[in-house]
Design an enzyme around this catalytic site. Structure first.
Site, mmCIF file in Angstrom:
data_model
loop_
_atom_site.group_PDB
_atom_site.id
_atom_site.type_symbol
_atom_site.label_atom_id
_atom_site.label_comp_id
_atom_site.label_asym_id
_atom_site.label_seq_id
_atom_site.Cartn_x
_atom_site.Cartn_y
_atom_site.Cartn_z
ATOM 1 N N LEU A 224 -34.507 -10.005 -0.403
ATOM 2 C CA LEU A 224 -35.910 -9.632 -0.618
ATOM 3 C C LEU A 224 -36.385 -8.753 0.541
ATOM 4 O O LEU A 224 -37.581 -8.570 0.713
ATOM 5 C CB LEU A 224 -36.792 -10.891 -0.700
ATOM 6 C CG LEU A 224 -36.565 -11.831 -1.878
ATOM 7 C CD1 LEU A 224 -37.531 -13.017 -1.812
ATOM 8 C CD2 LEU A 224 -36.749 -11.110 -3.214
ATOM 9 N N LYS B 174 -0.549 3.521 7.106
ATOM 10 C CA LYS B 174 -1.417 2.337 7.079
ATOM 11 C C LYS B 174 -0.570 1.054 7.150
ATOM 12 O O LYS B 174 -0.867 0.137 7.911
ATOM 13 C CB LYS B 174 -2.204 2.372 5.765
ATOM 14 C CG LYS B 174 -3.459 1.564 5.747
ATOM 15 C CD LYS B 174 -4.176 1.910 4.451
ATOM 16 C CE LYS B 174 -5.353 1.037 4.192
ATOM 17 N NZ LYS B 174 -5.947 1.276 2.881
ATOM 18 N N ALA C 197 -37.306 -5.547 2.217
ATOM 19 C CA ALA C 197 -37.612 -4.134 1.950
ATOM 20 C C ALA C 197 -37.034 -3.297 3.081
ATOM 21 O O ALA C 197 -36.850 -3.769 4.196
ATOM 22 C CB ALA C 197 -39.114 -3.947 1.857
ATOM 23 N N ASP D 90 0.855 -1.188 0.000
ATOM 24 C CA ASP D 90 0.000 0.000 0.000
ATOM 25 C C ASP D 90 0.891 1.237 0.000
ATOM 26 O O ASP D 90 1.932 1.259 0.663
ATOM 27 C CB ASP D 90 -0.915 0.000 1.236
ATOM 28 C CG ASP D 90 -2.161 0.825 0.998
ATOM 29 O OD1 ASP D 90 -3.251 0.233 0.867
ATOM 30 O OD2 ASP D 90 -2.042 2.071 0.911
ATOM 31 N N CYS E 193 -20.517 -0.572 -3.025
ATOM 32 C CA CYS E 193 -20.618 -1.347 -4.273
ATOM 33 C C CYS E 193 -21.880 -1.081 -5.090
ATOM 34 O O CYS E 193 -21.784 -0.659 -6.240
ATOM 35 C CB CYS E 193 -20.509 -2.832 -3.959
ATOM 36 S SG CYS E 193 -18.857 -3.295 -3.454
ATOM 37 N N LEU F 67 -17.240 -10.119 -2.051
ATOM 38 C CA LEU F 67 -17.191 -10.034 -0.594
ATOM 39 C C LEU F 67 -18.233 -9.062 -0.068
ATOM 40 O O LEU F 67 -18.335 -7.938 -0.547
ATOM 41 C CB LEU F 67 -15.807 -9.544 -0.135
ATOM 42 C CG LEU F 67 -14.595 -10.264 -0.729
ATOM 43 C CD1 LEU F 67 -13.306 -9.596 -0.266
ATOM 44 C CD2 LEU F 67 -14.619 -11.726 -0.330
ATOM 45 N N ARG F 68 -18.968 -9.520 0.941
ATOM 46 C CA ARG F 68 -19.910 -8.613 1.601
ATOM 47 C C ARG F 68 -19.228 -8.008 2.813
ATOM 48 O O ARG F 68 -18.614 -8.743 3.599
ATOM 49 C CB ARG F 68 -21.150 -9.377 2.085
ATOM 50 C CG ARG F 68 -22.038 -9.876 0.981
ATOM 51 C CD ARG F 68 -22.965 -10.941 1.509
ATOM 52 N NE ARG F 68 -22.197 -12.069 2.058
ATOM 53 C CZ ARG F 68 -22.734 -13.102 2.712
ATOM 54 N NH1 ARG F 68 -24.028 -13.141 2.914
ATOM 55 N NH2 ARG F 68 -21.982 -14.073 3.174
ATOM 56 N N GLU F 69 -19.320 -6.716 2.960
ATOM 57 C CA GLU F 69 -18.764 -6.106 4.167
ATOM 58 C C GLU F 69 -19.508 -6.684 5.368
ATOM 59 O O GLU F 69 -20.706 -6.913 5.309
ATOM 60 C CB GLU F 69 -18.909 -4.587 4.113
ATOM 61 C CG GLU F 69 -17.985 -3.997 3.074
ATOM 62 C CD GLU F 69 -18.055 -2.482 3.012
ATOM 63 O OE1 GLU F 69 -18.423 -1.853 4.021
ATOM 64 O OE2 GLU F 69 -17.741 -1.933 1.948
ATOM 65 N N LYS G 126 -24.960 -0.853 6.676
ATOM 66 C CA LYS G 126 -25.492 -2.147 7.100
ATOM 67 C C LYS G 126 -24.805 -2.492 8.416
ATOM 68 O O LYS G 126 -23.802 -1.847 8.768
ATOM 69 C CB LYS G 126 -25.260 -3.229 6.040
ATOM 70 C CG LYS G 126 -23.784 -3.542 5.785
ATOM 71 C CD LYS G 126 -23.613 -4.472 4.632
ATOM 72 C CE LYS G 126 -23.296 -5.853 5.100
ATOM 73 N NZ LYS G 126 -22.930 -6.776 4.013
HETATM 74 C C1 UDX Z 1 -22.258 -6.208 -1.950
HETATM 75 C C2 UDX Z 1 -22.396 -7.605 -2.556
HETATM 76 O O1 UDX Z 1 -23.292 -8.390 -1.765
HETATM 77 C C3 UDX Z 1 -21.033 -8.261 -2.653
HETATM 78 O O2 UDX Z 1 -21.148 -9.542 -3.265
HETATM 79 C C4 UDX Z 1 -20.173 -7.348 -3.511
HETATM 80 O O3 UDX Z 1 -18.976 -7.866 -3.867
HETATM 81 C C5 UDX Z 1 -20.021 -5.994 -2.815
HETATM 82 O O4 UDX Z 1 -21.337 -5.435 -2.689
HETATM 83 P P1 UDX Z 1 -22.043 -5.177 0.483
HETATM 84 O O5 UDX Z 1 -22.192 -3.854 -0.195
HETATM 85 O O6 UDX Z 1 -20.965 -5.357 1.472
HETATM 86 O O7 UDX Z 1 -21.843 -6.335 -0.601
HETATM 87 O O8 UDX Z 1 -23.392 -5.489 1.278
HETATM 88 P P2 UDX Z 1 -24.745 -6.275 1.029
HETATM 89 O O9 UDX Z 1 -24.946 -7.253 2.107
HETATM 90 O O10 UDX Z 1 -24.833 -6.796 -0.345
HETATM 91 O O11 UDX Z 1 -25.821 -5.110 1.226
HETATM 92 C C6 UDX Z 1 -25.842 -3.955 0.406
HETATM 93 C C7 UDX Z 1 -26.972 -3.043 0.808
HETATM 94 O O12 UDX Z 1 -28.240 -3.623 0.494
HETATM 95 C C8 UDX Z 1 -27.025 -2.725 2.304
HETATM 96 O O13 UDX Z 1 -27.305 -1.355 2.470
HETATM 97 C C9 UDX Z 1 -28.164 -3.583 2.813
HETATM 98 O O14 UDX Z 1 -28.781 -3.043 3.951
HETATM 99 C C10 UDX Z 1 -29.096 -3.566 1.615
HETATM 100 N N1 UDX Z 1 -30.022 -4.719 1.554
HETATM 101 C C11 UDX Z 1 -29.518 -5.969 1.418
HETATM 102 C C12 UDX Z 1 -31.392 -4.511 1.592
HETATM 103 O O15 UDX Z 1 -31.871 -3.378 1.703
HETATM 104 N N2 UDX Z 1 -32.229 -5.599 1.492
HETATM 105 C C13 UDX Z 1 -31.773 -6.868 1.349
HETATM 106 O O16 UDX Z 1 -32.599 -7.780 1.253
HETATM 107 C C14 UDX Z 1 -30.374 -7.056 1.321
#
Ligand code: UDX
Length: 428
Positions: free
Chosen positions: A248, A35, A250, A30, A258, A151-153, A318
């Site tokens: 799904l 960091k 709401a 990096d 992302c 990857l999901r955060e 989230k």
């Molecule tokens: C996402 C993708 O899931 C991941 O595969 C990608 O590589 C990066 O982007 P991330 O942004 O970390 O991951 O979070 P994710 O769990 O997907 O949620 C994204 C947003 O959608 C959040 O704000 C979450 O609250 C919202 N969400 C998710 C909803 O409003 N409803 C749902 O049913 C699911």
């Protein structure tokens, strides 16, 4: 294998740690010296469950080391590019950091030429792999692969160690075999394809997930009008194996680094090819208007927010992350302040970022404290600390017992029994 990972943000750091945990010798690079210094001490610059412990372990084992200078990784067989591709002013993905990393790799390769693969993990427009291959065409023995991350955060490390699938885009079988070797032992279906397909799989996946969310959010508006219950409807839909239960829910809309960025980038990419992705356009429109629709539900109960105190519970986009990028909380706080409300907010770890943008609001130590004296409480992020409350106590402390649940996560039966007026998103 000897691996270099360029960029130590969410994706890079998680990738570096997971590869080291899987037995590879990893060098993290990096440009940010402070960091790197922290990472060497085992301090992760981001909050991600399990990452601190895993980082310390691989550092102690000698499987991962960090540097600012890429020449430290000149022996690497695989170079992962995990730098940011932020949204440029026109919505396209800004490739400045990525192209900078490619040019650095070119220089390092000329110092120590060998067979190697440059792997693009950053989310990039279709055709970027081709462009990078062109830039490195003079580097004998170098192949370019696309290997997008999913990857999901909040669960990034688990997602890296136990991925739903591994997508590898290459233009020759030798590179495919080397990439297979890298992921040897990781149980997941493989999609081995060309670079352009791999690049589009990433955007298409995120765009589709965002579409599901906006579809449900729009349906929730109808559900509110009809007096039906979107949570029951989602369950009934999700049991159809062709639909499936995930994404799904709401709520107040999606945020994060992302979905907002990738949906606009895909729209722009399509526009460059004279294709209008009209569904995706609407997905973004629904998401942009969802916070305002949500506040309308609050205003139906509290028509004049002037002088009213509102508790905002949850600030990050989230739970289980400290990330506030594109978080719906930011729009909601702004709207509430514009309408003359005073805001008390709580988040377990997201306060520092938000307080820079909104120094004028009060930040509390707990969700219950934010509710004290409030005329309404809104749930924006479903952190456990914001969901599991002593409702009888909260009821006593509020000026008006109004709960507006932006994630349909509060126990609505229990809160109604405690005396609250409860409104969810699309709930009867
Ligand atoms: C996402 C993708 O899931 C991941 O595969 C990608 O590589 C990066 O982007 P991330 O942004 O970390 O991951 O979070 P994710 O769990 O997907 O949620 C994204 C947003 O959608 C959040 O704000 C979450 O609250 C919202 N969400 C998710 C909803 O409003 N409803 C749902 O049913 C699911």
């Amino acid at each position: 294998m000897k691996v270099a990972v360029i960029g130590t943000g969410y994706v890079g750091l998680t990738t570096a740690v997971s590869l080291a945990m899987n037995g590879h010798q990893v060098t993290g690079i990096d440009l940010d010296a402070s960091k790197v210094e922290k990472l060497r001490q085992g301090i992760s610059p981001i909050y991600e469950p399990g990452l601190d412990e895993a980082l310390k372990k691989v550092l102690d084992d000698g499987a991962l080391a960090f540097y600012t200078d890429l020449t430290e990784a000149k022996d690497a067989e695989i170079f992962f590019i995990c730098v940011g591709t932020p949204e440029a002013v026109d919505g396209t993905a800004d490739l400045t950091y990525l192209l900078g990393a490619v040019s650095d790799i070119g220089k390092v390769h000329s110092l120590a030429p060998q067979e190697r693969i440059v792997v693009i993990k950053s989310t990039v427009p279709v055709g970027t792999g081709e462009k990078v291959a062109g830039m490195l065409a003079g580097c004998q023995g170098v192949s370019v692969a696309s290997n997008p991350e999913f990857l999901r955060e909040g669960s990034a490390l688990i997602d890296a160690l136990e991925p739903s699938r591994i997508v590898i885009g290459v233009d020759n079988p030798q590179a495919a075999a080397r990439m297979e070797e890298l992921y040897n032992g990781v149980k997941a279906p493989r999609v081995i394809t060309n670079r352009a397909n791999a690049e589009l799989i990433k955007y298409a996946s995120n765009a589709f997930l965002a579409t599901r969310i906006s579809f449900m959010n729009e349906l929730a508006r109808l559900s509110t009008a009809l007096g039906t219950d979107i949570v029951t409807i989602a369950r009934g839909m999700g049991l159809d194996s062709r639909i499936g239960p995930q994404f799904l829910r709401a709520g107040v809309g999606y945020g994060g680094s992302c979905f907002p960025k990738d949906t606009i980038a895909l729209l722009q990419l399509a526009a460059e090819h004279n294709i209008h992705l009209s569904i995706l356009d609407k997905v973004r429109e629904v998401n942009a208007t969802q916070p305002a629709w949500f506040l309308e539900q609050l205003c139906l109960q509290l028509p004049d927010l002037k002088g009213k105190q509102i508790a905002v519970l949850g600030l990050t986009f989230k739970p289980d992350t400290d990330d506030i990028r594109e978080a719906p909380s930011l729009k909601l706080i702004e709207e509430l302040l514009q309408k003359g409300a005073s805001v008390k907010a709580f988040d377990p770890i997201g306060v520092s970022g938000v307080s820079k943008q909104f120094p004028q609001i009060t930040y509390t130590q707990s969700a219950a404290e934010a509710c004290e004296g409030a005329h309404a409480a809104i749930l924006v992020t479903e952190w456990e600390q914001c969901v599991q409350l002593d409702w009888k106590q909260v009821y006593q402390s509020m000026a008006q017992p109004l709960l507006v649940d932006g994630r349909n996560a509060w126990p609505h039966q229990e809160v109604k029994e405690a005396g609250f007026h409860y409104i969810g998103v699309g709930r009867s």
